[in-house]
Design an enzyme around this catalytic site. Structure first.
Site, PDB file in Angstrom:
ATOM      1  N   ASN A 176       0.979  -1.153  -0.050  1.00  0.00           N
ATOM      2  CA  ASN A 176       0.019  -0.152   0.089  1.00  0.00           C
ATOM      3  C   ASN A 176       0.850   1.171  -0.042  1.00  0.00           C
ATOM      4  O   ASN A 176       1.519   1.319   0.970  1.00  0.00           O
ATOM      5  CB  ASN A 176      -0.990   0.028   1.241  1.00  0.00           C
ATOM      6  CG  ASN A 176      -1.798  -1.062   1.269  1.00  0.00           C
ATOM      7  OD1 ASN A 176      -2.395  -1.428   0.036  1.00  0.00           O
ATOM      8  ND2 ASN A 176      -2.117  -1.862   2.324  1.00  0.00           N
ATOM      9  N   ARG A 224       0.864   4.552   0.501  1.00  0.00           N
ATOM     10  CA  ARG A 224       0.328   5.723   1.288  1.00  0.00           C
ATOM     11  C   ARG A 224       0.475   5.641   2.771  1.00  0.00           C
ATOM     12  O   ARG A 224       0.912   4.489   3.279  1.00  0.00           O
ATOM     13  CB  ARG A 224      -1.358   5.725   0.949  1.00  0.00           C
ATOM     14  CG  ARG A 224      -2.004   4.403   1.312  1.00  0.00           C
ATOM     15  CD  ARG A 224      -3.334   4.383   1.061  1.00  0.00           C
ATOM     16  NE  ARG A 224      -3.996   3.047   0.954  1.00  0.00           N
ATOM     17  CZ  ARG A 224      -4.232   2.050   1.477  1.00  0.00           C
ATOM     18  NH1 ARG A 224      -3.946   2.459   2.987  1.00  0.00           N
ATOM     19  NH2 ARG A 224      -4.818   1.082   1.596  1.00  0.00           N
TER      20      ARG A 224
END
Lengths: 451, 144
Positions: free
Chosen positions: A290, A292
Site C-alpha cells: 500500500n 500511502r
C-alpha cells in the site's frame, strides 16, 4: 524544498490528523471540502477551506484536476492525499509532478508498480520475497496446468484489485475456467483491467504488515509490523503491534523482506508491505504493498514515538530519512479499534446521521483520532469509519486493559455504531490470548448468532 | 505516438475495402474516428460528454430579492471568452437561464457557467482571473 503551505485532499479524521502535524511543524493548511463537509472539524481547524464540489466523491474528492487547481490557486506547494480517495492514483502524482507541486507520497511510477498486483508479485519474486504459489495464466491450458501444480483451493485475483477486492475462491478444479471468465469480466468492469491471476488459497492465515519509510534513493527502513487479522469481509477492525506470538526469527525475516521489496522499487515515502502469515507452517507470503499512509498507522507511532505524517512530509521535502534503522526502537504494545457508524444488528448497515453528543476517552496511553464532536454530521456519501481509539501499554495485556477501559468510557449518541461490538471482541478469550487468524471474526459472529 | 498522413490513408483504404461503416481507433492518446460517407451511424460511439456543467438549481434569493448566481465548480473565473475581448455580461445586461456568464478554468479545461435565472445583472461579484470555490457567488441578478 521546505513546504510552507499544504493542500489536504481528504476528509474526516485523517484530514484532522494531517492538520495536527502541520501545526506542529508550522506549515499552513488548506483543506478541500465537499459541500457536505463544510461544517466538519477539519474545516474549522484548517487555515483555509476551499469547497471543491458537491457531496458525491466522484464530483469532489475524486477529481484530480480540481484538487490540483485548488492547490495551485491557493498557493500550496504540496498536496497530501491521506488514504483512500486519490491517495493511490498515479494520475494525481503525475499531474503534481507536471505542475511542480510536491506530492506527499511515492512517485507516479511507484504507485503504478504496486497498484498492478501481478507486477508487484513479480517484483517481490525478484526481491527474493516469498509469494503464494501461483501466477498468471494466459490460456485455459496454462490455467489448468498451474492449478494442478498449486492445488485447490485457489483464489482467482484481479491484477487491478487489492485490499480484498476482486477475488474469487475456486474449491473444485472443474470450476476454474468458468470462475476465471467471470472474474476477468468483473475485473474489467470494476478496475478497467481484465487480467486475473491464480494463487493457492491459504486457509489459516494472519494478516501481518510491515511499515516502511523510503528516501526514494534506495534507502529504506522499517518501523516494525502490525497484525490486522481481525477483519470482517477484508475490512480491518482491530490492529495491533507487535504481532502476538510471532517467532523472533520470523519477525526479523518479515521486516527484512519488506525492506528488500521497498528498496528494490527505490520507494519514496511511507508505505506498507502486507503479508499473509501461514500459521501452521510458520511461513509468510507477500500480498501487496500500500503506497500511502494507512488508517492503522497510530499503533506504530505509539510504540516508536515517530510521527509518520511528519516523516512523510520530511521525505517529500527531500530531506530523506532522518534516522537509521538502529535508531528505531519499539516500546511496549499498542492496539487500535476502529469505531464505525454502522449497525451490527442490521448486518453492519451504515448509519449516517447527526451525532448529538459524544464523549471520547482520555487517560494514560490513550489516543483518539477522530473528527467527531458534538453535533457532527456523518454524511451518507463516505466511509463509515468515524474514529480510532488507540491504547498503548508496557505490554499487550496493559494495552488491552487500557483499551477496554477506554471503550467503556466512550459514549456516542444519535447514531448507531459498532462500539458495543468492538467491546465484545476485546472481551473474547481467543482475542485476549492473541494471534487470531483472519477467520476469527467470522467464527466470533457465528457464535454470537448461535448464542 | 502519431500517425502519418500516409498511414491514415492506408487505414481509410482498409475501411473502404471492408464491410464496416465505421472505425474508431485509440492508441496512446491519439484517437481516430472514421465514418463511411452516406453510412447511417447506426451505433456511433458515445462522444465524450461536452464540457458543459448542468445549469445550477434555481438559485436562492439573496438580499434585496437578488439572486446569487454561483460557480458550478472550483476553478479560475474568467468574465470574457479571451483576454482583451468584451465580457460575456456586464452590469445591466439581461440574462436568461442559458446565458453564458463566464468561464471556469480547471487545469486548462474551460467550462461554461450559465446564469440559471432570468433577469438583470446587478453586480459582478467574483474577480476576473481569480480562483472561485464550488458554490461561490459570481453575480447578483434581479430576477423578473
Amino acid at each position: 524544498m521546505a513546504i510552507r503551505r499544504l493542500f489536504i485532499a481528504n476528509r474526516g479524521e485523517i484530514a484532522v490528523r494531517i492538520i495536527r502535524t502541520c501545526r506542529a511543524l508550522g506549515i499552513e493548511t488548506v483543506l478541500g471540502v465537499s459541500e457536505a463537509d463544510r461544517g466538519s472539524l477539519g474545516a474549522h481547524l484548517a487555515d483555509r477551506v476551499l469547497c471543491i464540489g458537491p457531496a458525491q466523491p466522484a464530483l469532489s474528492y475524486l477529481r484530480v484536476e480540481t484538487i490540483v487547481q485548488a492547490a495551485l490557486g491557493s498557493g500550496c506547494d504540496a498536496i497530501h492525499p491521506g488514504y483512500g480517495f486519490l491517495s493511490e492514483r498515479a494520475d494525481l502524482a503525475r499531474l503534481c509532478e507536471a505542475e511542480g507541486v510536491i506530492f506527499v507520497g511515492p512517485t507516479a511510477e511507484q504507485i503504478e508498480a504496486v497498484g498492478d498486483k501481478l507486477r508487484a508479485r513479480a517484483a517481490a519474486e525478484e526481491a527474493g520475497v516469498p509469494v503464494i504459489p501461483g501466477g498468471a495464466a494466459g490460456t485455459p491450458d496454462e490455467a489448468r496446468a498451474l492449478a494442478a501444480a498449486i492445488g485447490v483451493p485457489i483464489l482467482v485475483k484481479a491484477a487491478g484489485g487489492g485490499g480484498g477486492r476482486g477475488m474469487k475462491l475456486v474449491e473444485d478444479a472443474r470450476d476454474l475456467a468458468a470462475t476465471m471468465d467471470m472474474a476477468s469480466a468483473e475485473a474489467g468492469a470494476a478496475f478497467g483491467d481484465a487480467r486475473v491471476y491464480l494463487e493457492h488459497y491459504v486457509a489459516t492465515g494472519r494478516h501481518i504488515e510491515v511499515q516502511v519509510l523510503g528516501d526514494g534513493a534506495g534507502g529504506v527502513i522499517h518501523l516494525g509490523e502490525r497484525d490486522c487479522s481481525v477483519q470482517r469481509r477484508y475490512q480491518k477492525l482491530i490492529e495491533e503491534t507487535p504481532a502476538p506470538h510471532l517467532p523472533a526469527v520470523t519477525r526479523d525475516a518479515l521486516h527484512a523482506a519488506a525492506v528488500r521489496f521497498a528498496a528494490r522499487l527505490s520507494y519514496r515515502g511511507a508505505g506498507t508491505v502486507e503479508f499473509l502469515y501461514d500459521v501452521p507452517r510458520d511461513a509468510f507470503y507477500f500480498l501487496e504493498m500500500n503506497a500511502r499512509i494507512q488508517v492503522e498507522h497510530p499503533v506504530t507511532e505509539a510504540v516508536t514515538g515517530i510521527d509518520l505524517i511528519a516523516e512523510q512530509i520530511a521525505i517529500a521535502e527531500g530531506r530523506g530519512l532522518r534516522f537509521a534503522q538502529e535508531d528505531v526502537s519499539c516500546a511496549g504494545a499498542a492496539i487500535e479499534c476502529r469505531i464505525n457508524a454502522e449497525d451490527p444488528a442490521r448486518d453492519f448497515a451504515p448509519s449516517p446521521g447527526t451525532v448529538s453528543t459524544v464523549r471520547w476517552p482520555t487517560g494514560e496511553g490513550i489516543r483518539v483520532d477522530t473528527h467527531i464532536i458534538d453535533g457532527a454530521r456523518i454524511p451518507p456519501f463516505y466511509d463509515s469509519m468515524i474514529a480510532k481509539v488507540i491504547a498503548h501499554g508496557a505490554d499487550r495485556a496493559e494495552a488491552l486493559a487500557r483499551l477496554r477501559a477506554a471503550l467503556a468510557n466512550t459514549r456516542i449518541e444519535g447514531i448507531a455504531t459498532n462500539l458495543a461490538f468492538q467491546t465484545a471482541i476485546l472481551a473474547d478469550a481467543d482475542f485476549a490470548r492473541g494471534g487470531v487468524d483472519t477467520g476469527f471474526l467470522a467464527r466470533f459472529l457465528d457464535q454470537r448468532i448461535a448464542a | 505516438m502519431t500517425l502519418t498522413r500516409a498511414e491514415v490513408d492506408r487505414i481509410i483504404a482498409l475501411l473502404e475495402g471492408s464491410r464496416f461503416d465505421r472505425l474508431s481507433l485509440e492508441m496512446d492518446g491519439l484517437k481516430l474516428d472514421l465514418v463511411r460517407s452516406g453510412a447511417t451511424p447506426s451505433a456511433p460511439r458515445a462522444a465524450p460528454p461536452p464540457v458543459e456543467i448542468a445549469p445550477p438549481p434555481p438559485p436562492p434569493v439573496a438580499r434585496d430579492g437578488l439572486v446569487e448566481v454561483k460557480s458550478p465548480l472550483l476553478g479560475i473565473y474568467y468574465r470574457a471568452p479571451r483576454p482583451g475581448e468584451p465580457p460575456f455580461v456586464e452590469v445591466g445586461a439581461r440574462v436568461e437561464p442559458d446565458t453564458i456568464i463566464g468561464i471556469i478554468e480547471v487545469m486548462k479545461l474551460m467550462n461554461t457557467a450559465r446564469a440559471g435565472v432570468t433577469g438583470e445583472v446587478v453586480e459582478i461579484v467574483a474577480a476576473n482571473g481569480e480562483m472561485v470555490e464550488h458554490g461561490e457567488t459570481l453575480l447578483l441578478v434581479r430576477p423578473d
